[in-house]
Write a protein that holds these residues in place. Structure first.
Motif, PDB file in Angstrom:
ATOM      1  N   PRO A  13      14.501  88.839  40.630  1.00 11.13           N
ATOM      2  CA  PRO A  13      13.816  89.528  39.528  1.00 11.13           C
ATOM      3  C   PRO A  13      13.032  88.604  38.620  1.00 11.13           C
ATOM      4  CG  PRO A  13      16.040  90.345  39.731  1.00 11.13           C
ATOM      5  CD  PRO A  13      15.941  89.180  40.640  1.00 11.13           C
ATOM      6  N   MET A  14      13.500  87.342  38.467  1.00  4.88           N
ATOM      7  CA  MET A  14      12.809  86.452  37.538  1.00  4.88           C
ATOM      8  C   MET A  14      11.405  86.100  38.004  1.00  4.88           C
ATOM      9  SD  MET A  14      14.118  86.134  34.806  1.00  4.88           S
ATOM     10  CE  MET A  14      13.275  84.838  33.951  1.00  4.88           C
ATOM     11  N   ALA A  15      11.183  86.133  39.345  1.00  3.18           N
ATOM     12  CA  ALA A  15       9.837  85.840  39.838  1.00  3.18           C
ATOM     13  C   ALA A  15       8.859  86.845  39.257  1.00  3.18           C
ATOM     14  CB  ALA A  15       9.809  85.895  41.357  1.00  3.18           C
ATOM     15  N   LEU A  16       9.268  88.118  39.250  1.00  4.07           N
ATOM     16  CA  LEU A  16       8.400  89.171  38.722  1.00  4.07           C
ATOM     17  C   LEU A  16       8.115  88.941  37.251  1.00  4.07           C
ATOM     18  CD1 LEU A  16      10.240  92.029  40.505  1.00  4.07           C
ATOM     19  CD2 LEU A  16       7.801  91.689  40.670  1.00  4.07           C
ATOM     20  N   ILE A  17       9.165  88.574  36.519  1.00  3.78           N
ATOM     21  CA  ILE A  17       8.984  88.412  35.079  1.00  3.78           C
ATOM     22  C   ILE A  17       8.091  87.209  34.795  1.00  3.78           C
ATOM     23  CG2 ILE A  17      10.201  87.971  32.911  1.00  3.78           C
ATOM     24  CD1 ILE A  17      12.444  89.745  34.007  1.00  3.78           C
ATOM     25  N   VAL A  18       8.267  86.105  35.570  1.00  8.09           N
ATOM     26  CA  VAL A  18       7.410  84.932  35.358  1.00  8.09           C
ATOM     27  C   VAL A  18       5.952  85.287  35.634  1.00  8.09           C
ATOM     28  CG1 VAL A  18       6.863  82.606  36.167  1.00  8.09           C
ATOM     29  CG2 VAL A  18       9.222  83.259  35.819  1.00  8.09           C
ATOM     30  N   VAL A  19       5.690  86.038  36.725  1.00  7.20           N
ATOM     31  CA  VAL A  19       4.308  86.432  37.009  1.00  7.20           C
ATOM     32  C   VAL A  19       3.776  87.319  35.887  1.00  7.20           C
ATOM     33  CG1 VAL A  19       2.808  87.702  38.570  1.00  7.20           C
ATOM     34  CG2 VAL A  19       4.516  86.200  39.490  1.00  7.20           C
ATOM     35  N   GLY A  20       4.616  88.242  35.399  1.00  8.76           N
ATOM     36  CA  GLY A  20       4.208  89.093  34.285  1.00  8.76           C
ATOM     37  C   GLY A  20       3.782  88.268  33.093  1.00  8.76           C
ATOM     38  N   VAL A  21       4.544  87.210  32.791  1.00  8.12           N
ATOM     39  CA  VAL A  21       4.212  86.359  31.649  1.00  8.12           C
ATOM     40  C   VAL A  21       2.911  85.594  31.900  1.00  8.12           C
ATOM     41  CG1 VAL A  21       4.985  84.389  30.291  1.00  8.12           C
ATOM     42  CG2 VAL A  21       6.587  86.183  30.882  1.00  8.12           C
ATOM     43  N   ILE A  22       2.714  85.135  33.153  1.00  8.31           N
ATOM     44  CA  ILE A  22       1.455  84.431  33.471  1.00  8.31           C
ATOM     45  C   ILE A  22       0.274  85.363  33.225  1.00  8.31           C
ATOM     46  CG2 ILE A  22       0.086  83.400  35.322  1.00  8.31           C
ATOM     47  CD1 ILE A  22       2.631  82.296  36.482  1.00  8.31           C
ATOM     48  N   ILE A  23       0.410  86.627  33.686  1.00 11.90           N
ATOM     49  CA  ILE A  23      -0.671  87.596  33.475  1.00 11.90           C
ATOM     50  C   ILE A  23      -0.923  87.780  31.979  1.00 11.90           C
ATOM     51  CG2 ILE A  23      -1.284  90.026  33.721  1.00 11.90           C
ATOM     52  CD1 ILE A  23       0.236  90.012  36.344  1.00 11.90           C
ATOM     53  N   TRP A  24       0.167  87.846  31.221  1.00 12.45           N
ATOM     54  CA  TRP A  24       0.056  88.029  29.772  1.00 12.45           C
ATOM     55  C   TRP A  24      -0.748  86.881  29.161  1.00 12.45           C
ATOM     56  CZ3 TRP A  24       5.015  88.716  26.257  1.00 12.45           C
ATOM     57  CH2 TRP A  24       4.603  89.131  24.991  1.00 12.45           C
ATOM     58  N   VAL A  25      -0.355  85.636  29.518  1.00  7.47           N
ATOM     59  CA  VAL A  25      -1.038  84.466  28.964  1.00  7.47           C
ATOM     60  C   VAL A  25      -2.512  84.465  29.353  1.00  7.47           C
ATOM     61  CG1 VAL A  25      -1.176  81.946  29.071  1.00  7.47           C
ATOM     62  CG2 VAL A  25       1.043  83.065  28.917  1.00  7.47           C
ATOM     63  N   GLN A  26      -2.774  84.745  30.654  1.00  6.09           N
ATOM     64  CA  GLN A  26      -4.154  84.692  31.129  1.00  6.09           C
ATOM     65  C   GLN A  26      -5.015  85.724  30.422  1.00  6.09           C
ATOM     66  OE1 GLN A  26      -5.015  85.923  35.077  1.00  6.09           O
ATOM     67  NE2 GLN A  26      -6.636  84.423  35.352  1.00  6.09           N
ATOM     68  N   ARG A  27      -4.469  86.918  30.243  1.00  7.43           N
ATOM     69  CA  ARG A  27      -5.278  87.975  29.623  1.00  7.43           C
ATOM     70  C   ARG A  27      -5.456  87.772  28.132  1.00  7.43           C
ATOM     71  NH1 ARG A  27      -4.669  93.397  33.239  1.00  7.43           N
ATOM     72  NH2 ARG A  27      -5.155  92.251  35.114  1.00  7.43           N
ATOM     73  N   SER A  28      -4.490  87.098  27.490  1.00 10.74           N
ATOM     74  CA  SER A  28      -4.722  86.827  26.065  1.00 10.74           C
ATOM     75  C   SER A  28      -5.848  85.834  25.902  1.00 10.74           C
ATOM     76  CB  SER A  28      -3.477  86.284  25.377  1.00 10.74           C
ATOM     77  OG  SER A  28      -2.345  86.682  26.011  1.00 10.74           O
ATOM     78  N   LYS A  29      -5.998  84.922  26.907  1.00 10.77           N
ATOM     79  CA  LYS A  29      -7.057  83.931  26.799  1.00 10.77           C
ATOM     80  C   LYS A  29      -8.421  84.518  27.183  1.00 10.77           C
ATOM     81  CE  LYS A  29      -4.678  79.677  26.771  1.00 10.77           C
ATOM     82  NZ  LYS A  29      -4.245  78.479  27.465  1.00 10.77           N
ATOM     83  N   ASN A  30      -8.446  85.447  28.151  1.00  8.37           N
ATOM     84  CA  ASN A  30      -9.706  86.099  28.542  1.00  8.37           C
ATOM     85  C   ASN A  30      -9.634  87.581  28.218  1.00  8.37           C
ATOM     86  OD1 ASN A  30     -10.689  83.717  29.994  1.00  8.37           O
ATOM     87  ND2 ASN A  30      -9.079  84.247  31.444  1.00  8.37           N
ATOM     88  N   PRO A  31      -9.942  87.958  26.985  1.00  5.59           N
ATOM     89  CA  PRO A  31      -9.777  89.372  26.599  1.00  5.59           C
ATOM     90  C   PRO A  31     -10.619  90.316  27.455  1.00  5.59           C
ATOM     91  CG  PRO A  31     -10.146  88.004  24.690  1.00  5.59           C
ATOM     92  CD  PRO A  31     -10.415  87.142  25.881  1.00  5.59           C
ATOM     93  N   ASP A  32     -11.698  89.799  28.097  1.00  7.95           N
ATOM     94  CA  ASP A  32     -12.527  90.714  28.884  1.00  7.95           C
ATOM     95  C   ASP A  32     -11.837  91.178  30.158  1.00  7.95           C
ATOM     96  OD1 ASP A  32     -12.867  87.932  29.253  1.00  7.95           O
ATOM     97  OD2 ASP A  32     -14.441  88.316  30.726  1.00  7.95           O
ATOM     98  N   LEU A  33     -10.694  90.552  30.501  1.00  8.53           N
ATOM     99  CA  LEU A  33      -9.958  91.017  31.686  1.00  8.53           C
ATOM    100  C   LEU A  33      -9.131  92.260  31.389  1.00  8.53           C
ATOM    101  CD1 LEU A  33      -8.601  87.708  33.218  1.00  8.53           C
ATOM    102  CD2 LEU A  33     -10.426  89.133  34.086  1.00  8.53           C
TER     103      LEU A  33
END
Lengths: 205, 217
Positions: free
Chosen positions: B194-214
């Motif tokens: 389950p932690m793999a999913l949560i880590v990917v979720g957090v990566i997506i969160w970080v990436q999208r906060s940096k590129n709001p157009d995503l």
């Protein structure tokens, strides 16, 4: 008989396709926006798994395994075709899906209109090929065991996608942080559901 | 035809963009949400994750070139089957090489080498790119997407291995810097699926906060 039942229960809850092995995640994320469509896709996965895994089991048993060709001639006892299994399995899956689609369209238009659009999608769903590969790796002893495993995995996948779809319908109204909306929160919820499913790990079968 | 090829240099801005876009803004895993199945399962340790990324990059690069060369001869109606056969053949090559030279890793990867066949990134790139583009841009696109995929795998595997077992590629980091002596305990949850999913979720969160157009939806 008991062994078959154990495999069935185990593949639904403990070795759940989605939460333990992440199989079929692509369509799991893409098609889980509403409960209705996810029920359709889930049913189609159970259906196709239930057909392809037993067929691939026979394929493995009488064609691919080391020494599987003995039924043809004693001289083939040395032959090991297992390196061909990927290509055989994917060919069986692709043609089975095509066949099922045609049969369903002919004999049950109602079922076709609810399942039909998902069937082509399923040919490249990792859960289907994964089912066959796990069947090969775990060396199930009989056709019954392989079928029980296939149906159990399908039902496990069905439960997972319907569960996440129901949660996503509700979470639509929640105040999720902007960057986390959509797939971000879906990943995290799936992780949490996976942790919940881990509570089944203690069951000894 | 040949004039056109010469006019556009091998490393023009457009081709470089094909290589770099999937690493950031158009990442196959976090933005296009493809190929997650195998991405998550092999990331409990760094070594299998790296091997997996290289395998996918090879299949994607070679497959893209082959499909692109054949793109005018493949009949439209049976293209999926043709594509699957090409991928399956390439994956068999990878599988046999791994079994011969890296048996331990291939045991750890178990069925997930075979599952490269149904990795949606590969089918997706074939359908979207190499069926309509020339071999060289297709090659760049394949390698670029392979790199983007590999990058996420390595990031996830790095954090999971570091916090889950306290090692990086088997080298015991936390033991060397003496964290255990002051009472640190490995977080066993990080190794569980389950932690793999949560880590990917957090990566997506970080990436999208940096590129709001995503952000969409």
């Amino acid at each position: 008989m008991q062994e078959i039942f154990n495999i069935f229960i185990k593949s639904i809850f403990i070795d759940n396709m989605v939460f333990a092995y992440f199989l079929g995640m692509c369509s799991y994320i893409a098609v889980s926006k509403t409960v209705n469509t996810s029920v359709g896709l889930g049913a189609a996965v159970i259906f196709v798994l239930g057909i392809t895994v037993p067929v691939d089991y026979l394929m493995n048993e009488y064609l691919l395994k080391p020494g599987a060709l003995v039924w043809l001639d004693e001289d083939f006892a040395e032959v090991d075709l297992s390196f061909l299994s990927f290509i055989m399995f994917i060919a069986v899956i692709a043609s089975m899906v095509q066949l099922v689609e045609m049969v369903v369209e002919k004999f049950s238009p109602a079922l076709y209109s609810s399942l039909g659009i998902f069937l082509p999608l399923i040919a490249v769903n990792c859960a289907i090929l994964g089912g066959s590969l796990f069947m090969q790796e775990r060396e199930y002893q009989s056709l019954g065991e392989a079928t029980a495993f296939a149906l159990g995995s399908g039902i496990g996948w069905f439960l997972a996608i319907v569960g996440i779809a129901a949660i996503r319908e509700k979470i639509h109204y929640s105040n999720v942080p902007g960057p986390l909306k959509g797939i971000g929160i879906t990943f995290i919820i799936t992780g949490l559901m996976g942790i919940a499913f881990m509570s089944f790990l203690g069951i000894k079968l | 035809m040949s004039e056109q090829v010469q006019k556009e240099s091998m490393f023009s801005t457009k081709n470089i963009k094909l290589l770099t876009d999937p690493i950031g803004k158009n990442n196959p895993i976090t933005v296009q949400v493809l190929g997650i199945c195998s991405a998550l399962a092999v990331t409990a340790k760094l070594e299998p994750a790296i091997v997996m990324s290289i395998s996918v990059m090879f299949v994607l690069g070679a497959g893209n070139v082959i499909i692109s060369l054949l793109r005018n001869t493949i009949p439209q109606r049976i293209r999926i089957i043709v594509q699957l056969v090409i991928i399956a053949a390439l994956v068999i090559i990878v599988d046999q090489i791994l079994k011969a030279y890296a048996y331990q890793v291939s045991k750890q990867l178990s069925v997930f080498v075979g599952l490269i066949i149904t990795n949606c990134i590969i089918m997706g790139r074939f359908e979207a790119f190499s069926m309509v583009n020339k071999p060289w841009p297709s090659f760049m696109d394949g390698i670029g997407n392979g790199l983007g995929y590999g990058m996420i795998l390595v990031i996830v595997a790095f954090f999971r291995e570091l916090f889950g077992s306290g090692t990086i590629l088997g080298w015991e980091v936390f033991k060397t810097i003496g964290l255990y002596d002051i009472g640190y305990v490995n977080n066993g949850l990080m190794i569980l699926p389950p932690m793999a999913l949560i880590v990917v979720g957090v990566i997506i969160w970080v990436q999208r906060s940096k590129n709001p157009d995503l952000i969409k939806d």
